[in-house]
Design an enzyme around this catalytic site. Structure first.
Site, PDB file in Angstrom:
ATOM      1  N   GLU A  72       1.136  -1.439  -0.242  1.00 50.91           N
ATOM      2  CA  GLU A  72       0.101   0.045   0.116  1.00 50.91           C
ATOM      3  C   GLU A  72       1.123   1.292   0.188  1.00 50.91           C
ATOM      4  OE1 GLU A  72      -3.045   0.179  -1.371  1.00 50.91           O
ATOM      5  OE2 GLU A  72      -4.348  -0.197   0.262  1.00 50.91           O
ATOM      6  N   THR A 105      -4.899  11.018  -5.276  1.00 54.16           N
ATOM      7  CA  THR A 105      -5.246  10.675  -3.360  1.00 54.16           C
ATOM      8  C   THR A 105      -3.781  12.102  -3.250  1.00 54.16           C
ATOM      9  OG1 THR A 105      -4.668   8.355  -3.929  1.00 54.16           O
ATOM     10  CG2 THR A 105      -4.097   9.458  -1.788  1.00 54.16           C
TER      11      THR A 105
HETATM   12  P1  ADP Z   1      -7.318   2.418  -5.134  1.00 51.19           P
HETATM   13  O1  ADP Z   1      -8.319   2.570  -3.762  1.00 51.19           O
HETATM   14  O2  ADP Z   1      -7.999   1.974  -6.388  1.00 51.19           O
HETATM   15  O3  ADP Z   1      -6.041   1.592  -4.958  1.00 51.19           O
HETATM   16  P2  ADP Z   1      -5.029   4.195  -4.995  1.00 51.19           P
HETATM   17  O4  ADP Z   1      -5.242   5.590  -4.783  1.00 51.19           O
HETATM   18  O5  ADP Z   1      -4.997   3.770  -3.180  1.00 51.19           O
HETATM   19  O6  ADP Z   1      -6.311   4.240  -5.852  1.00 51.19           O
HETATM   20  O7  ADP Z   1      -4.207   2.663  -5.503  1.00 51.19           O
HETATM   21  C1  ADP Z   1      -4.014   2.635  -6.991  1.00 51.19           C
HETATM   22  C2  ADP Z   1      -2.974   3.292  -7.172  1.00 51.19           C
HETATM   23  O8  ADP Z   1      -1.748   2.317  -7.376  1.00 51.19           O
HETATM   24  C3  ADP Z   1      -2.800   3.953  -9.451  1.00 51.19           C
HETATM   25  O9  ADP Z   1      -1.984   4.908  -9.701  1.00 51.19           O
HETATM   26  C4  ADP Z   1      -1.970   2.656  -9.913  1.00 51.19           C
HETATM   27  O10 ADP Z   1      -1.399   2.636 -10.596  1.00 51.19           O
HETATM   28  C5  ADP Z   1      -1.244   1.706  -8.849  1.00 51.19           C
HETATM   29  N1  ADP Z   1      -0.951   0.651  -8.478  1.00 51.19           N
HETATM   30  C6  ADP Z   1       0.425  -0.080  -8.458  1.00 51.19           C
HETATM   31  N2  ADP Z   1       0.045  -2.169  -8.336  1.00 51.19           N
HETATM   32  C7  ADP Z   1      -1.507  -1.801  -8.144  1.00 51.19           C
HETATM   33  C8  ADP Z   1      -1.965  -3.338  -8.151  1.00 51.19           C
HETATM   34  N3  ADP Z   1      -1.273  -4.086  -8.411  1.00 51.19           N
HETATM   35  N4  ADP Z   1      -3.194  -3.018  -8.351  1.00 51.19           N
HETATM   36  C9  ADP Z   1      -4.019  -1.218  -8.402  1.00 51.19           C
HETATM   37  N5  ADP Z   1      -3.133  -0.762  -8.014  1.00 51.19           N
HETATM   38  C10 ADP Z   1      -2.182  -0.405  -8.592  1.00 51.19           C
END
Ligand code: ADP
Length: 310
Positions: A133, A185
């Site tokens: 995360e 974010t």
């Molecule tokens: P969400 O609540 O949809 O997870 P976040 O902003 O916390 O949204 O996370 C999404 C971000 O994390 C995006 O920029 C994405 O490119 C990055 N990311 C990296 N690896 C992954 C993954 N395996 N799955 C989803 N998002 C990923």
């Protein structure tokens, strides 16, 4: 001796975090949508990622939350296993605010644990997944990871050391609106005030306590009264077109309450029964059909199941 299993398939649910007054501490698992991940033990060192969807997520494990989570677990094995291969089929759109990154991170550590005869506790798995995360949001937080692994509603009483408390809850339906816009974010974080007035703090902790009591007693009216956020929502809701109207119309249609999911742009509304949840869906459509931006909307339930091994 039976041959050791070499491959595990799991489904990881979407999750709602920042549950109204429970900013940064409360989350729950949804029945739909789910990501599918296959994890294999590999002779190749480290983590190899194969993406089988349209999202073009990084295949460099250091840049993908699933890769980082699994590298953290691999590290704890002290060389016992050379590496893992992940085959990732994402359904939960990255950046939607319903725990897409958490689903990836949680899925792979649960799958790897299954390959390792479940030697790690759920709490240890949450800790590995939290490392992932950090890549997505710059912070190690567990409010999506914990419900994704445990299922149901979870309270993160403390992050370090981790203190995860599963909260029993009555059956509830969830209407989820996903406007097809992007909210960074960092922008959603930047908009928050650093200081809180004492009177707002008192209102907020009264509502958090009321919400937890309502969930544990199965008291829908108390849950509804407590779904109020006087600290974060007034600022963050500006980032979501027509948020106020969506909420007002949902409440008129019978929703218990709801708010922004994660840091947005998704919005969730809770209802006691399915008929009401569909009325809420229709009410939100009534608002969003006039907005002129694409959106997805669907009705699901809070799921008592976390990542499922199949
Ligand atoms: P969400 O609540 O949809 O997870 P976040 O902003 O916390 O949204 O996370 C999404 C971000 O994390 C995006 O920029 C994405 O490119 C990055 N990311 C990296 N690896 C992954 C993954 N395996 N799955 C989803 N998002 C990923």
């Amino acid at each position: 001796m039976p041959e050791k299993i070499k491959e595990v398939t799991v489904y990881a649910p979407a999750t709602v975090a920042n549950v109204v007054c429970g900013f940064d501490i409360l989350g729950f698992a949804l029945s739909e949508p789910n990501d599918k991940m296959v994890v294999r033990v590999s002779d190749k060192k480290g983590v190899t990622i194969i993406n089988k969807d349209k999202y073009n997520l990084p295949t460099d494990p250091a840049k993908n939350v699933a890769g980082v989570a699994l590298l953290a677990l691999l590290d704890a094995l002290n060389g016992e296993v050379a590496g893992f291969e992940i085959e990732s089929t994402k359904v939960i759109k990255p950046g939607s605010g319903i725990g897409s990154s958490a689903a990836s991170a949680a899925a792979v550590v649960v799958a790897a644990n299954q390959l390792l005869d479940n030697r790690f506790t759920n709490e240890e798995l949450v800790a590995f997944a939290m490392c992932g995360e950090e890549v997505a949001s710059g912070a190690k937080h567990a409010d999506n990871i914990a419900p994704c692994i445990y299922g149901g509603v979870t309270l993160i009483r403390n992050n370090d050391p981790l203190d995860i408390i599963p909260i029993p809850a009555p059956p509830m339906y969830v209407t989820v609106l996903h406007p097809q816009i992007e909210i960074k974010t960092s922008e959603a974080r930047g908009i928050l005030k650093k200081k809180v007035a004492m009177k707002d703090a008192i209102t907020q902790w009264a509502n958090v306590a009321g919400l937890i009591a309502g969930l544990m007693k199965g008291d829908y009216a108390l849950i509804g009264r407590s779904l109020t956020d006087v600290i974060v929502e007034p600022m963050r809701s500006m980032l979501i077109p027509r948020f106020k109207e969506v909420k007002q119309e949902s409440m008129k249609a019978g929703a218990l309450g709801g708010g922004i999911s994660g840091s947005g742009p998704s919005v969730f509304m809770l209802s006691k029964d399915e008929v009401t949840a569909h009325k809420v869906e229709a009410a939100i459509k009534g608002v969003y059909d006039k907005v002129g931006i694409d959106y997805h909307i669907y009705v699901t339930t809070i799921s008592d199941k976390g990542v499922r091994v199949v």
